[in-house]
Design a protein around this motif. Structure first.
Motif, PDB file in Angstrom:
ATOM      1  N   GLU A   1      -2.228   3.782  -6.658  1.00 16.35           N
ATOM      2  CA  GLU A   1      -2.880   4.601  -7.679  1.00 16.35           C
ATOM      3  C   GLU A   1      -1.880   5.271  -8.616  1.00 16.35           C
ATOM      4  O   GLU A   1      -2.224   5.671  -9.726  1.00 16.35           O
ATOM      5  CB  GLU A   1      -3.767   5.665  -7.017  1.00 16.35           C
TER       6      GLU A   1
ATOM      7  N   THR B   1       3.773   7.446  -2.233  1.00 16.38           N
ATOM      8  CA  THR B   1       2.410   7.414  -2.750  1.00 16.38           C
ATOM      9  C   THR B   1       1.824   6.016  -2.550  1.00 16.38           C
ATOM     10  O   THR B   1       2.363   5.210  -1.786  1.00 16.38           O
ATOM     11  CB  THR B   1       2.404   7.843  -4.241  1.00 16.38           C
TER      12      THR B   1
ATOM     13  N   GLU C   1      -1.431   3.898 -12.403  1.00  9.80           N
ATOM     14  CA  GLU C   1      -2.292   4.369 -13.479  1.00  9.80           C
ATOM     15  C   GLU C   1      -1.812   5.727 -13.992  1.00  9.80           C
ATOM     16  O   GLU C   1      -1.873   6.008 -15.189  1.00  9.80           O
ATOM     17  CB  GLU C   1      -3.740   4.459 -13.018  1.00  9.80           C
ATOM     18  N   ASP C   2      -1.309   6.569 -13.090  1.00  6.66           N
ATOM     19  CA  ASP C   2      -0.777   7.867 -13.505  1.00  6.66           C
ATOM     20  C   ASP C   2       0.416   7.695 -14.445  1.00  6.66           C
ATOM     21  O   ASP C   2       0.525   8.377 -15.470  1.00  6.66           O
ATOM     22  CB  ASP C   2      -0.350   8.679 -12.281  1.00  6.66           C
TER      23      ASP C   2
ATOM     24  N   ASP D   1       0.807  -1.214   0.000  1.00 13.82           N
ATOM     25  CA  ASP D   1       0.000   0.000   0.000  1.00 13.82           C
ATOM     26  C   ASP D   1       0.844   1.270   0.000  1.00 13.82           C
ATOM     27  O   ASP D   1       0.314   2.372  -0.097  1.00 13.82           O
ATOM     28  CB  ASP D   1      -0.970   0.022   1.186  1.00 13.82           C
TER      29      ASP D   1
END
Length: 259
Positions: free
Chosen positions: A207, A204, A210-211, A194
């Motif tokens: 997520e 981070t 995907e960026d 995580d």
């Protein structure tokens, strides 16, 4: 301190993520604090910023045990001598660093290769340090020809370094968008992590994959045969990203005829 440090408490491990200022595109040095020592990962472009990371590490009151260099880009190894500890890297990464030779800073200062060449070969596998498993994996292709991935499975921490950038323009000079996309897809398929530590930008979560994938897809779409046109197009698409001059550095490899 010119850089910033983000601290993440992970039980038996505490992560201290040093990030340089924007003038060196938010390059990170990860300081992994175990119960008895500090493991440093990557060493900064400018020795002055390496000094900041080292001074911070010494303030933690535990010995700095080793420096791990993840890949053969100068912004991750120039400051290695400032750490004063054995420098570890994959054999492929060590050989690539030696092949690059001396490093020249933007100021004109030359750092001899002997100051930063890794002295200890790191072999992929698992090493238990102070009761904490560190998993070392080699990744080929992508942002660099070869990179080291470091996982702390019990803490849910994945040290991706330059396989992941967080709100910083990507360096595409290795000219391997497909390889990078494959590497990020493999990371995204991992479960149990995580916390993702980026080579450029703040810590981070998953997520970020995907960026990075979106940026790589956009870069593939926008890359043509004109480096300046590409830079303008990608900066227009990602106006809040830090470090547009990293695109200039990459363009020297992508568009050598423009030099």
């Amino acid at each position: 301190m010119n850089g910033t440090v983000t601290v993440l408490d992970k039980g038996a491990v505490r992560i201290h993520s040093y990030m340089s200022p924007a003038d060196t595109f938010h390059t990170t040095t990860q300081l992994i604090e175990t119960p008895a020592r500090i493991i440093a990962i990557d060493a900064q472009l400018l020795p002055a910023y390496a000094d900041e990371a080292v001074a911070y590490a010494k303030g933690l009151g535990k010995p700095l045990d080793r420096l791990i260099v993840t890949h053969a880009h100068p912004d991750h190894y120039n400051g290695a001598a400032r750490f004063g500890v054995p420098v570890q890297a994959l054999a492929e990464v060590r050989d690539q660093i030696i092949a690059r030779g001396d490093s020249r800073l933007p100021t004109g200062q030359v750092i001899p290769v002997t100051d930063f060449v890794p002295t200890v070969e790191l072999t992929p596998g698992t090493e238990v340090i102070d009761g904490v498993p560190f998993v070392f994996e080699a990744v080929s292709g992508g942002e660099a020809a070869d990179e080291l991935l470091v996982k702390l499975p019990e803490q849910g921490v994945l040290v991706a370094q330059d396989l992941v950038y967080n709100d910083v323009h990507l360096y595409l000079g290795n000219n391997d968008i497909s390889g990078w996309q494959q590497a990020v897809a493999a990371l995204a398929a991992e479960s149990g992590y995580d916390t993702i530590l980026a080579g450029h930008g703040l810590p981070t979560g998953p997520e970020v994959y995907e960026d990075v994938r979106r940026y790589l897809a956009d870069a593939r779409e926008l890359l043509g045969d004109d480096g300046e046109a590409y830079k303008k197009a990608i900066v227009d698409r990602y106006p809040s990203h830090v470090g547009p001059f990293i695109i200039d550095i990459a363009n020297r490899s992508l568009f050598p005829a423009d030099r």
